[in-house]
Design an enzyme around this catalytic site. Sequence first.
Site: not given
Length: 493
Positions: A216-219, A272, A221, A238
């Site tokens: 998913g998104s870095t935020a 991504c 994560g 990821e």
Amino acid sequence: MTAGREFSTFEVYDPATGRAVGSYPAQSAADVDATVAAAHDASAWWGALGFAERRRRLDAWRGEIARGRAELAEIIHTEMGKPISDAKLEIAMALEHLKWAAGNAESVLGRRSVSPGLLAINQEATVEYRPFGVVGVIGPWNYPVFTPMGSLSFALAAGNAVVFKPSEYATGTGVWLADAFAAVVPEHPVLSVVTGLAETGAALCRSAVGKIGFTGSTATGKRVMAACAENLTPVLMECGGKDALIVDVDADLDAAADAAVWGGLSNAGQTCLAVERVYVHADVYDRFVATLVAAARGISAGGGDSKIGPITMLEQIEVIRRHIDDAISRGATALLGGPQTVDRQFVQPTILVDVPEDSAAVTEETFGPTLTVAKVRDMDEAIERVNASEYALGATVFARRNGRRIADRIRAGGTSINAFVAHATIPTLPLGGVGSSGFGRVHGPDGLKEFTYAKATTRQRFASPLALTTFARSAAIDTVVDRLVAVLHGRTR
Ligand code: NAD
């Protein structure tokens, strides 16, 4: 439903029409814990089946998915909007990885002997890779089969049971995959689904799973890692990307433009590994840009036979608009599209040039059908700009003579030369990121090991004449060890 217990549901909407296409329970922490507990019992059974029988079951699951691909593609299409043919392509790629994981788990993870070394010559030494028991998998919506299957296939092949929390935008797809699995593994809930929003995912992170595989998104994560830290639960991350495509002076410009168009615009840019930035050698810049714009003109977003579908999440439309507006207000030009094309769920392709390198369109993940194209004086400058990103998921290089040399200098989890994301489709290669794109790997031997822990075992075959780890060690033995150290290590310079 238990009397008196709070019970809520959420809807999944077709982003092209706004019509509700499914309703699912938003499962609570108690629901998640109960599912994980049942999965623990199932994992003992699944683990004891052994590699060969697990392979047979996973092959049968592959057959179920393959035979049901038309139905599954339709669900993907209605839930997150991509064209049916792209949904089928995604399924085809996921099946290749599933086949590889099932067929290679034993050779990668099974017990093998290793050399004990001179000082432990009397020991037999083996290593094997053991499943955690239950793995939690949290998935995104943009590739709702290919992406979670990168964790599900490898975690299951390694002998784990899995509790899967699909995205709230693609829940029906996740439920379909788990139902297909239950058809070939009816005995125990080896692969179960928990449905819900962020809270359900957070509950899975805090549950008694042995590892979380997050995509998913870095935020998000970072939030997942914080929740997992409470129990020291290991994580696979990821996360997002800001991938670049480099075009060298001797590149096949038609092929490079075709890759940039597909890499940037397919799936409406919601990939991504999407190409979001393009860096082109100054000597071929004008020709490349003309070819790129001509190729992209033929692509439009819409329903029916359109090559690209809607933007899945309404909020993302604002992000795309902000990136384009900001770039243009700072001197960029839209050679195709522009702010006026971002007014509805269907966002038309935008190609921006002369975008400042520190603007959001270059530094943040846009996740829309947009490309920034920049002229560079040489490949040193291209590499420097590519590597300046906090993200480092993948990259594409188009070059005839120096492709490998350029690729080797790029900081990213994978680089494809003269083709877009070939490295993500090859089952023996690892896939994953560096920096803000995450860590850990799916696919290939690394992807199998990701869902295991290494277990070392020794067995003493005979008593050593050099008994070292005992208080009975003599001065004579100390002398022998001392001489050995001098011979084995003391001569290296
Ligand atoms: P997201 O981060 O919004 O959500 C991902 C999942 O996390 C969803 O299932 C969501 O319900 C869950 N979640 C949300 N908050 C949570 C929390 N606090 N605790 C636990 N779980 C929580 O991402 P998305 O919008 O679904 O997917 C798009 C993002 O995924 C993009 O950034 C994209 O680059 C990235 N992505 C990465 C890869 C890769 O392989 N690196 C692949 C696909 C997508």
